[in-house]
Design a protein around this motif. Structure first.
Motif, mmCIF file in Angstrom:
data_model
loop_
_atom_site.group_PDB
_atom_site.id
_atom_site.type_symbol
_atom_site.label_atom_id
_atom_site.label_comp_id
_atom_site.label_asym_id
_atom_site.label_seq_id
_atom_site.Cartn_x
_atom_site.Cartn_y
_atom_site.Cartn_z
ATOM 1 N N THR A 1 1.139 -1.416 -0.095
ATOM 2 C CA THR A 1 0.026 -0.651 0.045
ATOM 3 C C THR A 1 0.900 1.236 -0.323
ATOM 4 O O THR A 1 1.476 1.143 0.511
ATOM 5 C CB THR A 1 -0.749 0.189 0.669
ATOM 6 O OG1 THR A 1 0.101 0.012 2.049
ATOM 7 C CG2 THR A 1 -1.363 -1.034 1.395
ATOM 8 N N PRO A 2 0.616 2.434 -0.542
ATOM 9 C CA PRO A 2 1.137 3.648 -0.625
ATOM 10 C C PRO A 2 1.758 3.721 0.668
ATOM 11 O O PRO A 2 2.530 4.203 0.884
ATOM 12 C CB PRO A 2 0.270 5.146 -0.407
ATOM 13 C CG PRO A 2 -1.183 4.088 -1.488
ATOM 14 C CD PRO A 2 -0.762 2.889 -0.603
ATOM 15 N N PHE A 3 1.229 3.294 1.942
ATOM 16 C CA PHE A 3 1.390 3.670 3.794
ATOM 17 C C PHE A 3 2.260 2.888 3.802
ATOM 18 O O PHE A 3 3.049 3.248 4.193
ATOM 19 C CB PHE A 3 0.489 3.152 4.411
ATOM 20 C CG PHE A 3 0.684 4.586 5.509
ATOM 21 C CD1 PHE A 3 1.228 4.481 6.139
ATOM 22 C CD2 PHE A 3 -0.618 3.832 7.141
ATOM 23 C CE1 PHE A 3 1.922 5.169 7.673
ATOM 24 C CE2 PHE A 3 0.339 4.415 8.422
ATOM 25 C CZ PHE A 3 0.935 5.163 8.359
ATOM 26 N N GLY A 4 2.491 1.221 3.470
ATOM 27 C CA GLY A 4 3.659 0.471 3.574
ATOM 28 C C GLY A 4 4.363 0.958 3.168
ATOM 29 O O GLY A 4 5.822 0.806 3.292
ATOM 30 N N LEU A 5 4.597 1.266 1.133
ATOM 31 C CA LEU A 5 5.858 1.676 0.444
ATOM 32 C C LEU A 5 6.659 2.582 1.752
ATOM 33 O O LEU A 5 7.779 2.786 2.014
ATOM 34 C CB LEU A 5 5.260 2.449 -0.563
ATOM 35 C CG LEU A 5 6.691 3.033 -1.713
ATOM 36 C CD1 LEU A 5 7.492 1.480 -1.586
ATOM 37 C CD2 LEU A 5 6.226 3.366 -3.005
ATOM 38 N N HIS A 6 5.898 3.999 1.884
ATOM 39 C CA HIS A 6 6.522 5.104 2.638
ATOM 40 C C HIS A 6 7.041 4.815 3.616
ATOM 41 O O HIS A 6 8.178 5.241 3.612
ATOM 42 C CB HIS A 6 5.409 5.936 3.281
ATOM 43 C CG HIS A 6 5.807 7.362 3.923
ATOM 44 N ND1 HIS A 6 5.684 6.869 5.382
ATOM 45 C CD2 HIS A 6 5.988 8.245 3.323
ATOM 46 C CE1 HIS A 6 6.044 8.433 5.636
ATOM 47 N NE2 HIS A 6 6.452 9.026 4.532
ATOM 48 N N ASP A 7 6.837 4.215 4.119
ATOM 49 C CA ASP A 7 7.448 3.602 5.216
ATOM 50 C C ASP A 7 8.773 3.030 5.840
ATOM 51 O O ASP A 7 9.275 2.442 6.076
ATOM 52 C CB ASP A 7 6.443 3.419 6.800
ATOM 53 C CG ASP A 7 6.046 4.552 7.138
ATOM 54 O OD1 ASP A 7 5.815 5.045 7.138
ATOM 55 O OD2 ASP A 7 5.213 3.973 7.908
ATOM 56 N N LEU A 8 8.754 1.334 4.546
ATOM 57 C CA LEU A 8 9.134 0.843 4.352
ATOM 58 C C LEU A 8 10.606 1.861 3.239
ATOM 59 O O LEU A 8 11.676 1.618 3.777
ATOM 60 C CB LEU A 8 8.563 0.128 2.278
ATOM 61 C CG LEU A 8 10.011 -0.890 2.176
ATOM 62 C CD1 LEU A 8 10.335 -1.833 3.516
ATOM 63 C CD2 LEU A 8 9.526 -1.975 1.273
#
Lengths: 290, 130
Positions: A188-195
């Protein structure tokens, strides 16, 4: 070999991955380093055999000897000591236990004593040597407990460390000397951001890492594209499956709900150990050539 | 008598800074003649313990009272120990706050008005785990 399981974003599946990996391998040591809210025990249901208190050294000021020179309060990076006229105030929960104030005090007015901030529990869950750190409620500082848990790592065993989420001090303390770190994310966009944040962190501290994508099938392909662009290995994709989530809510590990996953986690382990083995060879060659 | 006001700028027309420990400036004002000294708050960028550091600075400058928006628990303890009166819940210009103080319209507070790290914005304090 020490393998940490971390993530930038919370709730991506660190515990799902670390518990499943441990259960797929058998005789390993498991360190729950998410000491603010350890939850791996809910899945392992270990028999806790021993409990050790963990403290940090905090100063105690002898007012009779203190000349109120303020050297201690000027030195303290965390402002745990305040000198107000002829009064010295200590804020124990701000103290990081560095001992600098004791060292710098010209009057030798400062002594140290231990302040308990949490415990380490150790027990067994079948063949798994289970250790978890628990930070007392209201305490702000997790790293001393994580350091103590890490110090119990068995060099003869595969050690799996379940890290706290994020990229702050407790995460660094968990992953600082592991051989490999698995970064769990969701597509997800949130997952990618924090990854992205987690990747930057691992690169900064030179910890080898790869990615496990959990809940595969939801969201979009941005995580995959990002990993391809950055040449980051995607080690495993765990498909989104309501049964896994339901099992999790009952304290059942993913590998119990979907037994076929065990093989996937064993493969994951093989990939990681091969990567680490290659890295060690490279290191040795580098060392020899120098 | 000197009073200390947390401020966003270096003069009396500046807005009062609602945060105590991590305010931009401290204005030490003499309410009798409205003369003042502006001191940059070094605790603004502290790794932790901004409240205690700020309180030490305020006490060191001889202030008898603090006018601000909010005070956290550690700053409160330190200011209280130094015998400094604490007035919270203020806003508007520094000048207006001091005028209110002079007219006796303000009441001291007897407890911290916010939790730790409230002045840090999103993400919490340096010592927080996540």
């Amino acid at each position: 070999m020490k393998i940490a399981v971390a993530s930038g974003k919370g709730g991506t599946g660190k515990t799902t991955v670390s518990v499943s990996l441990a259960l797929s391998l058998g005789s390993v040591q498991f360190l729950d380093c998410d000491v603010e809210e350890p939850n791996a025990a809910l899945f392992f249901k270990p028999k806790i055999g021993e409990e050790l208190p963990v403290g940090i050294s905090v100063p105690e000021v002898n007012e009779k000897l203190c000349s109120h020179c303020k050297k201690c309060s000027e030195l303290c990076a965390f402002n745990a000591l305040v000198v107000l006229g002829t009064k010295v105030l200590l804020f124990p929960e701000l103290c990081h236990g560095c001992g600098g104030c004791t060292y710098i005090c010209p009057e030798k007015a400062i002594t140290e004593h231990d302040r308990t901030i949490g415990v380490i529990q150790r027990g067994a869950a079948g063949p798994i040597d289970f250790i978890q750190g628990i930070l007392n409620v209201g305490e702000p500082m997790a790293p001393p407990i994580i350091a103590r848990a890490r110090a119990m790592a068995d060099p003869k065993k595969t050690v799996i460390l379940d890290a706290p989420p994020g990229t702050s001090c407790p995460v660094i303390e968990t992953v600082r000397d592991v051989d490999y770190c698995i970064l769990v994310t969701e597509p997800t966009p949130f997952g990618l951001h924090d990854l992205h944040l987690a990747v930057e962190t691992m690169r900064q501290i030179s910890v080898p890492f790869g990615v496990v994508v959990n809940c595969w099938g939801i969201g979009n392909d941005a995580v995959e594209k990002y990993c391809a662009r950055e040449q980051i290995d995607i080690l495993l994709k765990i498909p989104w499956d309501r049964a896994i989530a339901e099992g999790y809510s009952r304290g059942e590990p993913a590998v119990s709900v979907v037994p076929e996953l065990k093989k996937e986690f064993q493969k994951l382990y093989t990939t990681i150990s091969q990567t680490c083995h290659k890295a060690r060879i490279h290191e040795a060659v580098d060392h020899y050539q120098r | 008598m000197k009073i200390c006001v947390s401020a966003t700028g270096a003069d009396l027309s500046a807005s009062l800074d609602p945060r105590f420990g991590r305010c931009r400036m401290f204005l030490f004002v003499d309410p009798e003649n409205m003369t003042f000294d502006a001191v940059t708050n070094p605790a603004l960028s502290a790794d932790g313990g901004a409240g205690t550091q700020a309180a030490q600075l305020v006490a060191g400058n001889g202030a008898r009272a603090v006018l601000t928006g909010n005070v956290g628990p550690n700053a409160f303890t330190a200011l209280d120990a130094a015998g400094i009166e604490i007035y919270t819940g203020l806003s508007g210009s520094v000048q207006a706050a001091v005028e209110q103080f002079k007219k006796g319209e303000l009441q001291t507070t007897s407890s911290p008005s916010v939790e730790s790290h409230a002045g840090m914005g999103r993400g919490g304090g340096a010592g927080k785990g996540r």
